[in-house]
Write a protein that holds these residues in place. Structure first.
Motif, PDB file in Angstrom:
ATOM      1  N   GLU A  47       0.811  -1.005   0.037  1.00 17.98           N
ATOM      2  CA  GLU A  47      -0.132   0.083  -0.055  1.00 17.98           C
ATOM      3  C   GLU A  47       0.608   1.233  -0.123  1.00 17.98           C
ATOM      4  N   LYS A  48       1.834   1.296   0.910  1.00 15.84           N
ATOM      5  CA  LYS A  48       2.898   2.415   0.905  1.00 15.84           C
ATOM      6  C   LYS A  48       4.437   1.960   1.215  1.00 15.84           C
ATOM      7  N   GLY A  49       5.008   2.505   0.400  1.00 15.99           N
ATOM      8  CA  GLY A  49       6.435   2.282   0.296  1.00 15.99           C
ATOM      9  C   GLY A  49       7.349   3.028  -0.586  1.00 15.99           C
ATOM     10  N   ALA A  50       8.412   2.209  -1.076  1.00 13.97           N
ATOM     11  CA  ALA A  50       9.242   2.766  -2.200  1.00 13.97           C
ATOM     12  C   ALA A  50       8.420   2.858  -3.508  1.00 13.97           C
ATOM     13  N   LYS A  51       8.843   3.375  -4.338  1.00 12.65           N
ATOM     14  CA  LYS A  51       8.153   3.608  -5.634  1.00 12.65           C
ATOM     15  C   LYS A  51       8.156   2.384  -6.303  1.00 12.65           C
ATOM     16  N   SER A  52       9.325   1.387  -6.101  1.00 12.75           N
ATOM     17  CA  SER A  52       9.596   0.336  -6.885  1.00 12.75           C
ATOM     18  C   SER A  52       8.752  -0.922  -6.367  1.00 12.75           C
ATOM     19  N   LEU A  53       8.000  -0.640  -5.019  1.00 19.38           N
ATOM     20  CA  LEU A  53       7.390  -1.524  -4.260  1.00 19.38           C
ATOM     21  C   LEU A  53       5.612  -1.383  -4.570  1.00 19.38           C
ATOM     22  N   ARG A  54       5.296   0.026  -4.608  1.00 22.99           N
ATOM     23  CA  ARG A  54       4.070   0.272  -4.531  1.00 22.99           C
ATOM     24  C   ARG A  54       3.336  -0.362  -5.654  1.00 22.99           C
ATOM     25  N   ASP A 121      -8.235 -10.952   7.057  1.00 19.93           N
ATOM     26  CA  ASP A 121      -8.365 -10.358   5.988  1.00 19.93           C
ATOM     27  C   ASP A 121      -8.536  -8.723   6.376  1.00 19.93           C
ATOM     28  N   GLY A 122      -7.661  -8.222   5.569  1.00 22.96           N
ATOM     29  CA  GLY A 122      -7.763  -6.458   5.770  1.00 22.96           C
ATOM     30  C   GLY A 122      -6.620  -5.987   6.850  1.00 22.96           C
ATOM     31  N   ASP A 123      -5.852  -7.022   7.430  1.00 18.73           N
ATOM     32  CA  ASP A 123      -4.874  -6.642   8.266  1.00 18.73           C
ATOM     33  C   ASP A 123      -3.764  -5.663   7.509  1.00 18.73           C
ATOM     34  N   GLU A 124      -3.256  -4.806   8.425  1.00 17.44           N
ATOM     35  CA  GLU A 124      -1.938  -3.931   7.688  1.00 17.44           C
ATOM     36  C   GLU A 124      -0.776  -4.223   8.549  1.00 17.44           C
ATOM     37  N   VAL A 125       0.259  -4.669   7.737  1.00 20.55           N
ATOM     38  CA  VAL A 125       1.395  -4.916   8.382  1.00 20.55           C
ATOM     39  C   VAL A 125       2.550  -3.875   7.857  1.00 20.55           C
ATOM     40  N   GLN A 126       3.079  -3.376   8.968  1.00 19.40           N
ATOM     41  CA  GLN A 126       3.984  -2.250   8.660  1.00 19.40           C
ATOM     42  C   GLN A 126       5.741  -2.669   8.989  1.00 19.40           C
ATOM     43  N   ILE A 127       6.529  -2.665   7.957  1.00 21.05           N
ATOM     44  CA  ILE A 127       7.984  -3.132   8.289  1.00 21.05           C
ATOM     45  C   ILE A 127       8.723  -2.119   7.619  1.00 21.05           C
ATOM     46  N   GLY A 128       9.269  -1.263   8.565  1.00 21.42           N
ATOM     47  CA  GLY A 128       9.994   0.192   8.225  1.00 21.42           C
ATOM     48  C   GLY A 128       8.896   1.329   8.017  1.00 21.42           C
ATOM     49  N   ASP A 129       9.233   1.766   6.850  1.00 27.11           N
ATOM     50  CA  ASP A 129       7.920   2.938   6.503  1.00 27.11           C
ATOM     51  C   ASP A 129       7.064   2.044   5.272  1.00 27.11           C
ATOM     52  N   THR A 130       7.171   0.760   4.970  1.00 20.58           N
ATOM     53  CA  THR A 130       6.310   0.097   4.249  1.00 20.58           C
ATOM     54  C   THR A 130       5.158  -0.410   4.834  1.00 20.58           C
ATOM     55  N   ILE A 131       4.030  -0.285   4.207  1.00 18.95           N
ATOM     56  CA  ILE A 131       2.772  -0.842   4.895  1.00 18.95           C
ATOM     57  C   ILE A 131       2.378  -2.064   3.670  1.00 18.95           C
ATOM     58  N   LEU A 132       2.059  -2.937   4.288  1.00 20.99           N
ATOM     59  CA  LEU A 132       1.502  -4.374   3.402  1.00 20.99           C
ATOM     60  C   LEU A 132       0.046  -4.549   3.963  1.00 20.99           C
ATOM     61  N   LYS A 133      -0.757  -4.721   2.818  1.00 25.13           N
ATOM     62  CA  LYS A 133      -2.179  -4.917   3.273  1.00 25.13           C
ATOM     63  C   LYS A 133      -2.311  -6.505   3.019  1.00 25.13           C
ATOM     64  N   VAL A 134      -2.825  -7.227   3.925  1.00 29.18           N
ATOM     65  CA  VAL A 134      -2.970  -8.767   3.570  1.00 29.18           C
ATOM     66  C   VAL A 134      -4.288  -9.116   3.126  1.00 29.18           C
ATOM     67  N   GLY A 135      -4.679  -9.816   2.448  1.00 29.44           N
ATOM     68  CA  GLY A 135      -6.398 -10.158   1.917  1.00 29.44           C
ATOM     69  C   GLY A 135      -6.290 -11.686   1.608  1.00 29.44           C
ATOM     70  N   ARG A 136      -7.762 -11.837   1.297  1.00 27.93           N
ATOM     71  CA  ARG A 136      -8.027 -13.324   0.721  1.00 27.93           C
ATOM     72  C   ARG A 136      -8.618 -12.885  -0.746  1.00 27.93           C
ATOM     73  N   ARG A 137      -8.380 -13.750  -1.719  1.00 25.29           N
ATOM     74  CA  ARG A 137      -9.266 -13.583  -2.661  1.00 25.29           C
ATOM     75  C   ARG A 137      -9.719 -15.090  -3.154  1.00 25.29           C
TER      76      ARG A 137
END
Length: 137
Positions: A47-54, A121-137
């Motif tokens: 969700e949020k982080g370096a441009k290369s990861l977004r 589903d929907g939890d946000e994980v923050q590692i450093g300044d990067t935010i990862l959103k977890v989900g199911r599909r």
């Protein structure tokens, strides 16, 4: 008469053997491809982080290591991220996040975790300044 019974017995044995091999091969191919029998697959979106990861989207089919090391599955090149920072792993139908004794910790929904956490589903994980959103599909 006995020859006829033995002949049909052999044919029946060969047919059963082929059916067994076909069933074993069919289930083995699914395991090799990494297919899961769950109706939903866990995924991670940056969700949020370096441009290369977004915008990065990863389906989780096995353990996923996050860290600064180039050997990590998700590489976050930030000074506050450890070489092997955290690991996502599947335990049955559940997705578990484990901090790998990182220096600055891992946060789930704004709280630092000290032990493995089962994610929803929907939890946000923050590692450093990067935010990862977890989900199911």
């Amino acid at each position: 008469m006995i020859d006829l019974v033995l002949f049909f017995g052999r044919i029946l044995l060969v047919v059963l053997l082929y059916l067994f091999l076909f069933a074993a091969m069919r289930s083995g191919i699914g395991l090799v491809k990494g297919q899961r029998t769950d109706s939903a697959i866990w995924c991670i979106d940056v969700e949020k982080g370096a441009k290369s990861l977004r915008g990065l989207h990863i389906d989780i089919l096995g353990p996923v290591v996050v860290g600064r090391s180039p050997s990590s599955d998700i590489v976050i090149d930030e000074p506050f991220v450890s070489a092997t920072h955290a690991r996502f792993s599947l335990q049955g139908p559940a997705l578990v996040l484990e901090d790998l004794q990182s220096t600055n910790g891992t946060m789930v929904n704004g709280h630092i975790i000290a032990q493995p956490v089962t994610l929803r589903d929907g939890d946000e994980v923050q590692i450093g300044d990067t935010i990862l959103k977890v989900g199911r599909r």
